[in-house]
Design an enzyme around this catalytic site. Structure first.
Site, PDB file in Angstrom:
ATOM      1  NE  ARG A 145      30.093  36.010  44.398  1.00  0.00           N
ATOM      2  CZ  ARG A 145      30.825  37.129  44.478  1.00  0.00           C
ATOM      3  NH1 ARG A 145      31.314  37.504  45.644  1.00  0.00           N
ATOM      4  NH2 ARG A 145      31.075  37.839  43.407  1.00  0.00           N
ATOM      5  CD  GLU A 191      36.807  47.925  40.075  1.00  0.00           C
ATOM      6  OE1 GLU A 191      36.708  46.774  40.541  1.00  0.00           O
ATOM      7  OE2 GLU A 191      37.849  48.610  40.144  1.00  0.00           O
ATOM      8  CE  LYS A 248      34.883  41.655  37.512  1.00  0.00           C
ATOM      9  NZ  LYS A 248      34.629  42.857  38.308  1.00  0.00           N
TER      10      LYS A 248
END
Length: 556
Positions: A262, A36, A272
């Site tokens: 992950r 994204e 983030k």
RNA sequence: UGGGGUAUAGCCAAACGGUAAGGCAACGGACUCUGACUCCGUCAUCUCUUGGUUCGAAUCCAGGUACCCCAGCCA
């Protein structure tokens, strides 16, 4: 790109692909990396990139780069450009296969109408809070919305008017009509579309409604003919929904989703939000601060794409939560740089050495290998004179046991030059060390004793009159704790106060004056360095320390 | 106390009913004009746990335990 053919570790994804290829389920594989564009890529993304592009490459398929740009409220053009750059930097090519979920918006819209027409979607008038209240909890089923049984025609009319922009943000959403009592929360009539009067970074002002991730992702995969849709573990609960759309829509292909764990790296943070905080609070200098785990930061620091790829290969891929130690990443760069970096002499914290019996005014040049193990990398000349600089750490008047650098009375070799013996020091009135004095053995020209005697220590140096000034930035881990993210405590309390140290008065050998910005050097006995691509200039070179050399001495 | 996952060495990770790969780290040693590199050697009688099936189990079955994910109109 490295040509070493380390055996490729098996993993569950490779097994699945091999099986699918063998039994003819697929004749070729197509994967995708679907970021994204709402931030910059970090080392965790590198794992996904290497996986998706790597798998496609290894099995002769292809990998698409697709922007999952369904939320214009958070996405920006700048991120799109930065992401492309980072993927390319890592060494992967998407060729003509660059896609945007937003390019499928018309098709997705048609599919939404298809669901409405088949009674599987409805327009919701409840507010966000009301929807939440109706959703139930993990242990209690949800309640059906009063709008759930709206007639198809009314749903269609309302949805079309949503598209036309008749309604304000948040006033309505389109929901799938699945099962408000499902134990899987994702299936309790998930939202498919929301109204957002926002300009989209890729498609501009075309739309007033935007699809949610769940309604866009699987269908985008299907449109592109993705065979293996690889994502992280937290999407596992979405798989039944992913498949529900594929089952209920006339999609052109049947992708399958697979999940992997992950990447978690010690001594850093990856979310983030936290990365953003570090930047906005000026804790770091920016997204490309060399201490950041962002690909921009790692790149500026001097890590090579090869090293990052090796790292991703080495850590493997599985389905269990894992924490990879930062030292593995560091070891990967060392391996790469040890192989390729030209060696050079530089003194970070200079102290002056005077060789009393060396002729004043004499300058000799010595041949120094650019890589002792690789003669094909050639050599260079380094100037030697009566006054030199050596590393502060390499001199001790009263050394501990096992110290074999410069110390009074003991012979030490100046790399590539001469064997010297310290005869004393000069201090100022306050006792600060001003100079170290030595005598050299003229018969040891080049560094070898004429009589073959062994010299235990070799230290690096630079000629006082033939070196150039440089700034050197020593980077260390951003956090002092292996798991700054660990529950409860504020991660900022674990910030390493010494994560950067600026050395303004380093001395480097003359050849480094106009060092190429892309060249990584080994400063012998110190570590690997590269000119900082933004702050370095010919007039004032600035070097970033990428990683230290292993140091088994200081450990003791 | 709903649903979905995961447990193999300090950290990762193979194994697919046939007797625990590999990497990193660590430790010992050799070599060395970089205390680097390189090289050699050591490092799980055992796979979260308790039972069961089997000639044989990390792998199959049953019961525990621990940890992760899900209640955005984020992805």
């Amino acid at each position: 790109m490295s040509t070493e053919s380390a055996p490729i570790a098996n993993n569950f994804l490779r097994s699945i692909i091999e099986e699918d290829l063998k039994n003819g389920k697929h004749s070729t594989i197509i994967t995708r990396f679907p970021p994204e564009p709402n931030g910059y890529l970090h080392i965790g993304h590198a794992k996904s990139i290497c996986l998706n592009f790597g798998l496609a490459k290894d099995f002769g398929g292809r990998c698409h780069l697709r922007f999952d740009d369904t939320n214009p409220a958070k996405e920006e053009l700048e991120y799109i450009e930065s992401i492309k750059e980072s993927v390319a930097w890592l060494g992967f090519e998407w060729g003509e296969h660059l896609y945007y979920a937003s390019d499928y918006f018309e098709q997705l819209y048609q599919w939404a109408e298809h669901l409405i027409k088949s009674g599987k979607a409805y327009v919701e008038d409840l507010t966000a809070e009301e929807i939440r209240a109706h959703r139930g909890t993990l242990t209690e089923p949800g309640k059906e919305s009063p709008w759930r049984n709206r007639p198809v025609d009314e749903n269609l009319d309302l949805f079309r008017r949503m598209r036309e922009g008749e309604f304000p943000d948040g006033s309505k959403v389109l929901r799938a009509r699945i099962d408000m009592a499902s134990p899987n929360m994702n299936l309790r009539d998930p939202v498919l579309y929301r109204i957002l009067h926002a300009t989209h970074p890729h498609v501009g002002d075309k739309w007033r409604i935007y699809p949610m991730y769940d309604f866009a992702h699987g269908q985008s995969d299907a449109i592109e003919g993705i065979t293996h849709s690889i994502c992280t573990l937290e999407f596992e609960g979405h798989k039944p929904l992913y498949e529900w759309f594929l089952d209920n829509l006339p999609v052109p292909s049947r992708p399958r989703q697979y999940e992997f764990a992950r990447l978690n790296l010690t001594y850093t943070v990856m979310s983030k939000r936290k990365l953003h905080e570090l930047v906005s609070s000026k804790t770091v200098s920016g997204w490309d601060d060399p201490r950041m785990p962002t690909l921009m930061g790692i790149r500026r620091r001097g890590y090579t794409p090869d090293a990052v790829r090796t790292f991703c290969e080495r850590i493997g891929v599985g389905r269990s939560d894992s924490w990879i130690d930062m030292s593995i990443l560091e070891e990967c760069v060392r391996e790469d740089l040890n192989e390729h970096a030209p060696r050079v002499l530089a003194v970070l914290r200079p102290i002056k050495v005077v060789i009393d019996n060396y002729p004043e005014g004499l300058v000799e040049e010595f041949e120094a290998a650019n890589h002792p193990q690789k003669p094909e990398m050639g050599s260079r000349k380094v100037s030697f004179s009566r006054e030199l600089f050596i590393e502060e750490d390499d001199f001790m008047e009263q050394p501990p046991k096992g110290f074999f650098r410069m110390t009074p009375g003991i012979e030490v070799r100046l790399r590539y030059a001469y064997i010297v013996r310290c005869t004393g020091v000069v201090r100022d009135v306050n006792g600060n060390l001003l100079e170290v004095h030595c005598e050299y053995d003229p018969a040891s020209r080049g560094g070898s004793a004429a009589d073959g005697r062994k010299i235990k220590g070799t230290i690096h140096w630079v000629s006082a009159g033939h070196s150039v000034d440089a700034e050197v930035r020593l980077f260390d881990r951003l956090f002092g704790d292996p798991n700054p993210d660990r529950g409860g405590a504020d991660y900022k309390q674990f910030l390493n106060p010494d994560s950067v140290e600026i050395l303004p008065a380093a001395k480097v050998e003359a050849g480094l004056a106009g060092a190429d910005i892309e060249t990584r050097y080994q400063f012998e006995r110190l570590g690997y360095f590269r000119p900082d691509p933004v702050d370095s200039s010919d007039g004032k070179p600035v070097f970033n320390r990428i990683v230290t050399l292993k140091d088994t001495w200081s450990k003791k």
